[in-house]
Write a protein that holds these residues in place. Sequence first.
Motif, PDB file in Angstrom:
ATOM      1  N   LEU A 136      22.917  60.750 -13.372  1.00 18.39           N
ATOM      2  CA  LEU A 136      24.371  60.795 -13.207  1.00 18.39           C
ATOM      3  C   LEU A 136      24.758  61.307 -11.831  1.00 18.39           C
ATOM      4  O   LEU A 136      25.563  60.688 -11.125  1.00 18.39           O
ATOM      5  CB  LEU A 136      24.981  61.680 -14.294  1.00 18.39           C
ATOM      6  N   CYS A 143      31.198  62.310 -11.684  1.00 18.71           N
ATOM      7  CA  CYS A 143      30.423  63.036 -12.699  1.00 18.71           C
ATOM      8  C   CYS A 143      31.135  64.293 -13.178  1.00 18.71           C
ATOM      9  O   CYS A 143      30.521  65.159 -13.801  1.00 18.71           O
ATOM     10  CB  CYS A 143      29.029  63.370 -12.181  1.00 18.71           C
ATOM     11  N   PHE A 146      32.266  62.721 -18.148  1.00 18.10           N
ATOM     12  CA  PHE A 146      31.374  61.611 -18.513  1.00 18.10           C
ATOM     13  C   PHE A 146      31.158  61.567 -20.017  1.00 18.10           C
ATOM     14  O   PHE A 146      31.393  62.543 -20.729  1.00 18.10           O
ATOM     15  CB  PHE A 146      30.023  61.722 -17.789  1.00 18.10           C
ATOM     16  N   ARG A 170      35.954  57.576 -18.657  1.00 17.29           N
ATOM     17  CA  ARG A 170      34.906  58.440 -18.119  1.00 17.29           C
ATOM     18  C   ARG A 170      33.664  57.629 -17.749  1.00 17.29           C
ATOM     19  O   ARG A 170      33.422  56.560 -18.294  1.00 17.29           O
ATOM     20  CB  ARG A 170      34.531  59.503 -19.149  1.00 17.29           C
ATOM     21  N   THR A 171      32.868  58.142 -16.834  1.00 12.90           N
ATOM     22  CA  THR A 171      31.572  57.538 -16.516  1.00 12.90           C
ATOM     23  C   THR A 171      30.716  57.563 -17.782  1.00 12.90           C
ATOM     24  O   THR A 171      30.673  58.552 -18.501  1.00 12.90           O
ATOM     25  CB  THR A 171      30.878  58.326 -15.394  1.00 12.90           C
TER      26      THR A 171
END
Length: 253
Positions: A136, A143, A146, A170-171
């Motif tokens: 990540l 980040c 996430f 979100r990632t």
Amino acid sequence: MVVFFALNNILTTFATFMGILYIVPTPVGNMEDMTFRAIRILKESDLVLAEDTRTSSILLKHYGISNQLMSHHKFNEHGTSAAIVARLTAGECIALISDAGTPGISDPGFYLVREAVKAGIEVQCLPGATAFVPALVSSGLPCDRFAFEGFLPQKKGRQTKLLSLQQEERTMIFYESPYRLLKTLQQFAEVFGGERRVSVCREISKIHEESVRGSLDEVAAHFAEHEPRGEIVVVVAGCEQKKSNKPNKNQQQ
């Protein structure tokens, strides 16, 4: 009142003699990623629970650890946890490790921890290696927020799961097998759009560590020509927030 204090003292004394369940992360690749504390805890524990005793024996031998080793994995954890909790209750200190990384993160661990907590046993998780964190942080994607999704369902529920993540801002982080990576990237492109940014990190902390970054279409094309190998973490950018066309209060005035 006297009875209450007497009972409280008995319970306190009993808790004092209970053991501790240690959750001990192990390297995801490079043996040097083992912490001094992790080595000490493994040496001092009465029992080491391992996902695969053959794999863990190599690690323990490397660090001169010769404690009793017992198999504890997703196929037997429901049957063995009661006996392990009983040993902890009797005062033994037990360490849980997985093949690599932190137990409980897409590895066995949750069930035993839950049963230990129910029994009032102290659980300590040591900081240490977890594959998705370096993947990540090195991805170049946000980040600060996430969503860790681990392994997607292989068949039933897979498409439903992907569709539920279509608007995730979100990632997103996924674990994937090299044998399914290309198909997964192609599915991601279909659901999220081929222009969505992605980073595929494989063989983290090993000699052949590699990160391939780009759009889903670009990275899928890369792995169509270069067969992926090793353990893989896929980091996908979240859906961009849609900007509202409504004027704010200052604009209306």
